[in-house]
Design a protein around this motif. Structure first.
Motif, PDB file in Angstrom:
ATOM      1  N   GLN A 261       0.089   1.242  -5.989  1.00 39.35           N
ATOM      2  CA  GLN A 261       1.010   0.479  -5.437  1.00 39.35           C
ATOM      3  C   GLN A 261       2.695   0.581  -5.449  1.00 39.35           C
ATOM      4  OE1 GLN A 261       3.556  -1.830  -6.720  1.00 39.35           O
ATOM      5  NE2 GLN A 261       3.760  -3.002  -4.774  1.00 39.35           N
ATOM      6  N   LEU A 262       3.031   1.290  -6.424  1.00 42.81           N
ATOM      7  CA  LEU A 262       4.187   2.080  -6.725  1.00 42.81           C
ATOM      8  C   LEU A 262       4.619   2.957  -5.814  1.00 42.81           C
ATOM      9  CD1 LEU A 262       7.019   1.995  -8.230  1.00 42.81           C
ATOM     10  CD2 LEU A 262       5.689   3.721 -10.022  1.00 42.81           C
ATOM     11  N   ALA A 263       3.606   3.926  -5.741  1.00 39.46           N
ATOM     12  CA  ALA A 263       3.586   5.066  -4.758  1.00 39.46           C
ATOM     13  C   ALA A 263       3.689   4.672  -3.226  1.00 39.46           C
ATOM     14  CB  ALA A 263       2.392   5.851  -4.979  1.00 39.46           C
ATOM     15  N   ILE A 264       2.765   3.914  -2.849  1.00 33.08           N
ATOM     16  CA  ILE A 264       3.106   3.336  -1.506  1.00 33.08           C
ATOM     17  C   ILE A 264       4.181   2.461  -1.137  1.00 33.08           C
ATOM     18  CG2 ILE A 264       1.637   1.846   0.245  1.00 33.08           C
ATOM     19  CD1 ILE A 264      -0.708   2.966  -1.026  1.00 33.08           C
ATOM     20  N   TRP A 265       4.552   1.480  -2.025  1.00 32.60           N
ATOM     21  CA  TRP A 265       5.935   0.762  -1.909  1.00 32.60           C
ATOM     22  C   TRP A 265       6.935   1.787  -1.979  1.00 32.60           C
ATOM     23  CZ3 TRP A 265      10.444  -0.115  -4.271  1.00 32.60           C
ATOM     24  CH2 TRP A 265      11.207  -1.247  -3.668  1.00 32.60           C
ATOM     25  N   SER A 266       7.178   2.589  -2.713  1.00 35.53           N
ATOM     26  CA  SER A 266       8.276   3.579  -2.709  1.00 35.53           C
ATOM     27  C   SER A 266       8.257   4.250  -1.450  1.00 35.53           C
ATOM     28  CB  SER A 266       8.460   4.481  -4.062  1.00 35.53           C
ATOM     29  OG  SER A 266       7.205   5.510  -4.103  1.00 35.53           O
TER      30      SER A 266
ATOM     31  N   ASP B 174       9.363  -1.336   3.593  1.00 42.90           N
ATOM     32  CA  ASP B 174       8.831  -1.893   4.907  1.00 42.90           C
ATOM     33  C   ASP B 174       7.514  -2.556   4.332  1.00 42.90           C
ATOM     34  OD1 ASP B 174       7.395  -2.378   7.211  1.00 42.90           O
ATOM     35  OD2 ASP B 174       7.576  -0.329   8.049  1.00 42.90           O
ATOM     36  N   GLU B 175       7.395  -4.050   4.567  1.00 39.65           N
ATOM     37  CA  GLU B 175       6.068  -4.667   3.971  1.00 39.65           C
ATOM     38  C   GLU B 175       4.985  -4.414   4.942  1.00 39.65           C
ATOM     39  OE1 GLU B 175       6.462  -6.712   1.577  1.00 39.65           O
ATOM     40  OE2 GLU B 175       8.484  -6.828   1.320  1.00 39.65           O
ATOM     41  N   SER B 176       5.179  -3.939   6.168  1.00 39.41           N
ATOM     42  CA  SER B 176       3.894  -3.625   6.771  1.00 39.41           C
ATOM     43  C   SER B 176       3.284  -2.480   6.430  1.00 39.41           C
ATOM     44  CB  SER B 176       4.354  -3.553   8.690  1.00 39.41           C
ATOM     45  OG  SER B 176       5.088  -2.264   8.572  1.00 39.41           O
ATOM     46  N   ILE B 177       4.044  -1.582   5.758  1.00 39.54           N
ATOM     47  CA  ILE B 177       3.354  -0.304   5.264  1.00 39.54           C
ATOM     48  C   ILE B 177       2.459  -0.659   4.150  1.00 39.54           C
ATOM     49  CG2 ILE B 177       3.587   1.821   4.184  1.00 39.54           C
ATOM     50  CD1 ILE B 177       5.914   2.528   6.157  1.00 39.54           C
ATOM     51  N   LEU B 178       3.110  -1.511   3.090  1.00 39.66           N
ATOM     52  CA  LEU B 178       2.400  -2.052   1.940  1.00 39.66           C
ATOM     53  C   LEU B 178       1.129  -2.802   2.481  1.00 39.66           C
ATOM     54  CD1 LEU B 178       2.652  -1.923  -1.121  1.00 39.66           C
ATOM     55  CD2 LEU B 178       3.790  -3.902  -0.828  1.00 39.66           C
TER      56      LEU B 178
ATOM     57  N   GLU C 133      -0.387  -2.638   5.200  1.00 41.42           N
ATOM     58  CA  GLU C 133      -1.346  -1.698   5.843  1.00 41.42           C
ATOM     59  C   GLU C 133      -2.070  -0.729   5.178  1.00 41.42           C
ATOM     60  OE1 GLU C 133       0.762   0.227   8.938  1.00 41.42           O
ATOM     61  OE2 GLU C 133       1.007  -1.855  10.171  1.00 41.42           O
ATOM     62  N   GLU C 134      -1.412  -0.114   4.027  1.00 40.73           N
ATOM     63  CA  GLU C 134      -1.946   0.933   3.102  1.00 40.73           C
ATOM     64  C   GLU C 134      -2.452   0.436   1.662  1.00 40.73           C
ATOM     65  OE1 GLU C 134      -0.111   4.503   2.911  1.00 40.73           O
ATOM     66  OE2 GLU C 134       0.993   4.377   4.777  1.00 40.73           O
ATOM     67  N   PHE C 135      -2.137  -0.725   1.307  1.00 44.14           N
ATOM     68  CA  PHE C 135      -2.492  -1.293  -0.261  1.00 44.14           C
ATOM     69  C   PHE C 135      -3.384  -2.428  -0.030  1.00 44.14           C
ATOM     70  CE2 PHE C 135      -1.542  -2.889  -4.267  1.00 44.14           C
ATOM     71  CZ  PHE C 135      -1.935  -1.934  -5.098  1.00 44.14           C
ATOM     72  N   PHE C 136      -3.112  -3.443   0.857  1.00 44.62           N
ATOM     73  CA  PHE C 136      -3.681  -4.670   0.876  1.00 44.62           C
ATOM     74  C   PHE C 136      -5.091  -4.697   0.459  1.00 44.62           C
ATOM     75  CE2 PHE C 136      -5.442  -8.477   3.084  1.00 44.62           C
ATOM     76  CZ  PHE C 136      -4.745  -9.624   2.181  1.00 44.62           C
ATOM     77  N   GLN C 137      -5.927  -3.597   0.981  1.00 41.69           N
ATOM     78  CA  GLN C 137      -7.313  -3.555   0.816  1.00 41.69           C
ATOM     79  C   GLN C 137      -7.659  -3.342  -0.630  1.00 41.69           C
ATOM     80  OE1 GLN C 137      -5.686  -1.618   2.987  1.00 41.69           O
ATOM     81  NE2 GLN C 137      -6.379   0.447   3.018  1.00 41.69           N
ATOM     82  N   TYR C 138      -6.738  -2.518  -1.209  1.00 41.61           N
ATOM     83  CA  TYR C 138      -6.982  -2.266  -2.732  1.00 41.61           C
ATOM     84  C   TYR C 138      -6.641  -3.513  -3.442  1.00 41.61           C
ATOM     85  CZ  TYR C 138      -7.293   2.235  -0.790  1.00 41.61           C
ATOM     86  OH  TYR C 138      -7.842   3.270   0.264  1.00 41.61           O
ATOM     87  N   ALA C 139      -5.593  -4.360  -3.140  1.00 43.38           N
ATOM     88  CA  ALA C 139      -5.481  -5.288  -3.816  1.00 43.38           C
ATOM     89  C   ALA C 139      -6.912  -6.533  -3.838  1.00 43.38           C
ATOM     90  CB  ALA C 139      -4.336  -6.296  -3.330  1.00 43.38           C
ATOM     91  N   LEU C 140      -7.317  -6.517  -2.464  1.00 42.95           N
ATOM     92  CA  LEU C 140      -8.640  -7.315  -2.239  1.00 42.95           C
ATOM     93  C   LEU C 140      -9.722  -6.804  -3.366  1.00 42.95           C
ATOM     94  CD1 LEU C 140      -8.643  -7.675   1.493  1.00 42.95           C
ATOM     95  CD2 LEU C 140      -8.264  -9.674  -0.249  1.00 42.95           C
ATOM     96  N   ILE C 141      -9.890  -5.510  -3.274  1.00 42.54           N
ATOM     97  CA  ILE C 141     -10.919  -5.089  -4.168  1.00 42.54           C
ATOM     98  C   ILE C 141     -10.780  -5.473  -5.534  1.00 42.54           C
ATOM     99  CG2 ILE C 141     -12.030  -2.864  -5.103  1.00 42.54           C
ATOM    100  CD1 ILE C 141     -11.710  -1.857  -1.961  1.00 42.54           C
ATOM    101  N   MET C 142      -9.589  -5.192  -6.178  1.00 43.66           N
ATOM    102  CA  MET C 142      -9.399  -5.506  -7.481  1.00 43.66           C
ATOM    103  C   MET C 142      -9.392  -7.010  -7.808  1.00 43.66           C
ATOM    104  SD  MET C 142      -8.777  -2.656  -9.451  1.00 43.66           S
ATOM    105  CE  MET C 142      -7.843  -3.178 -10.868  1.00 43.66           C
TER     106      MET C 142
ATOM    107  N   TYR D  78       4.373  -9.872   4.230  1.00 46.13           N
ATOM    108  CA  TYR D  78       4.155  -9.343   5.464  1.00 46.13           C
ATOM    109  C   TYR D  78       4.328 -10.226   6.761  1.00 46.13           C
ATOM    110  CZ  TYR D  78       1.515  -7.336   9.386  1.00 46.13           C
ATOM    111  OH  TYR D  78       0.987  -6.824  10.427  1.00 46.13           O
ATOM    112  N   ARG D  79       3.883 -11.543   6.410  1.00 47.99           N
ATOM    113  CA  ARG D  79       3.998 -12.281   7.573  1.00 47.99           C
ATOM    114  C   ARG D  79       5.531 -12.753   7.603  1.00 47.99           C
ATOM    115  NH1 ARG D  79       0.133 -11.969  11.000  1.00 47.99           N
ATOM    116  NH2 ARG D  79      -1.912 -12.304  10.375  1.00 47.99           N
ATOM    117  N   LYS D  80       6.078 -13.039   6.323  1.00 44.40           N
ATOM    118  CA  LYS D  80       7.255 -13.425   6.281  1.00 44.40           C
ATOM    119  C   LYS D  80       8.335 -12.288   7.238  1.00 44.40           C
ATOM    120  CE  LYS D  80       8.207 -16.287   2.281  1.00 44.40           C
ATOM    121  NZ  LYS D  80       8.933 -16.354   0.863  1.00 44.40           N
TER     122      LYS D  80
END
Length: 160
Positions: A68-73, A78-82, A84-93, A113-115
């Motif tokens: 999460q830290l790597a993708i966010w930094s 940019d909320e859309s990158i977080l 697109e690239e990390f949301f599915q891992y939050a779902l898995i966890m 992201y929606r905001k």
């Protein structure tokens, strides 16, 4: 030590992003995000892929935070990158490994992201967040309980 830094950094990121003062201009929060992200450790694509693999195959909490830290930094706020690239891992966890912070992140990432797009969560997204927060509630998270109740009420108010 690096693991503790990652956890503290994540808490600060979500507190700053989720609780920004309404009168503050968006450019101020973005410049803060860029400043904070420049202080974050950088990860190679190979390292990020390894973290993602650890999340999926082992539910590794440290890999979750580091990824999460790597993708966010890398996203520079940019909320859309977080999303697109990390949301599915939050779902898995959240849903596979029942990791309470991930249960909250499902809501936080989707809501931010929606905001950023000037949109509200859809009914289906609200239901997904409520299910995720319910898992967090089962593990004793008061924050998940409070958000779950708020989102459940918001969904009920939308029904005709």
């Amino acid at each position: 030590m690096a693991n503790n830094f990652s956890k503290i950094f994540l808490v600060l990121v979500f507190v700053l992003r989720g609780n920004a003062v309404p009168c503050q201009e968006r450019t101020d929060s973005l410049s803060s995000a860029v400043t904070i992200s420049s202080m974050a450790p950088s990860f190679s694509e190979k390292e990020i892929d390894s973290l993602k693999r650890d999340i999926v195959t082992r539910g590794d909490e440290s890999s979750f935070y580091d990824c999460q830290l790597a993708i966010w930094s890398r996203s520079k706020g940019d909320e859309s990158i977080l999303y697109e690239e990390f949301f599915q891992y939050a779902l898995i966890m959240a849903f596979v490994y029942r990791f309470p912070p991930a249960c909250h992140y499902v809501y936080t990432i989707l809501n931010n992201y929606r905001k950023a797009r000037g949109e509200d969560l859809t009914d289906d997204e609200l239901r997904l967040c409520i299910r995720s927060l319910s898992i967090g509630m089962e593990t004793g998270s008061e924050e998940c309980k409070t958000l779950n109740e708020q989102l459940s009420q918001a969904l009920l108010r939308r029904k005709p």
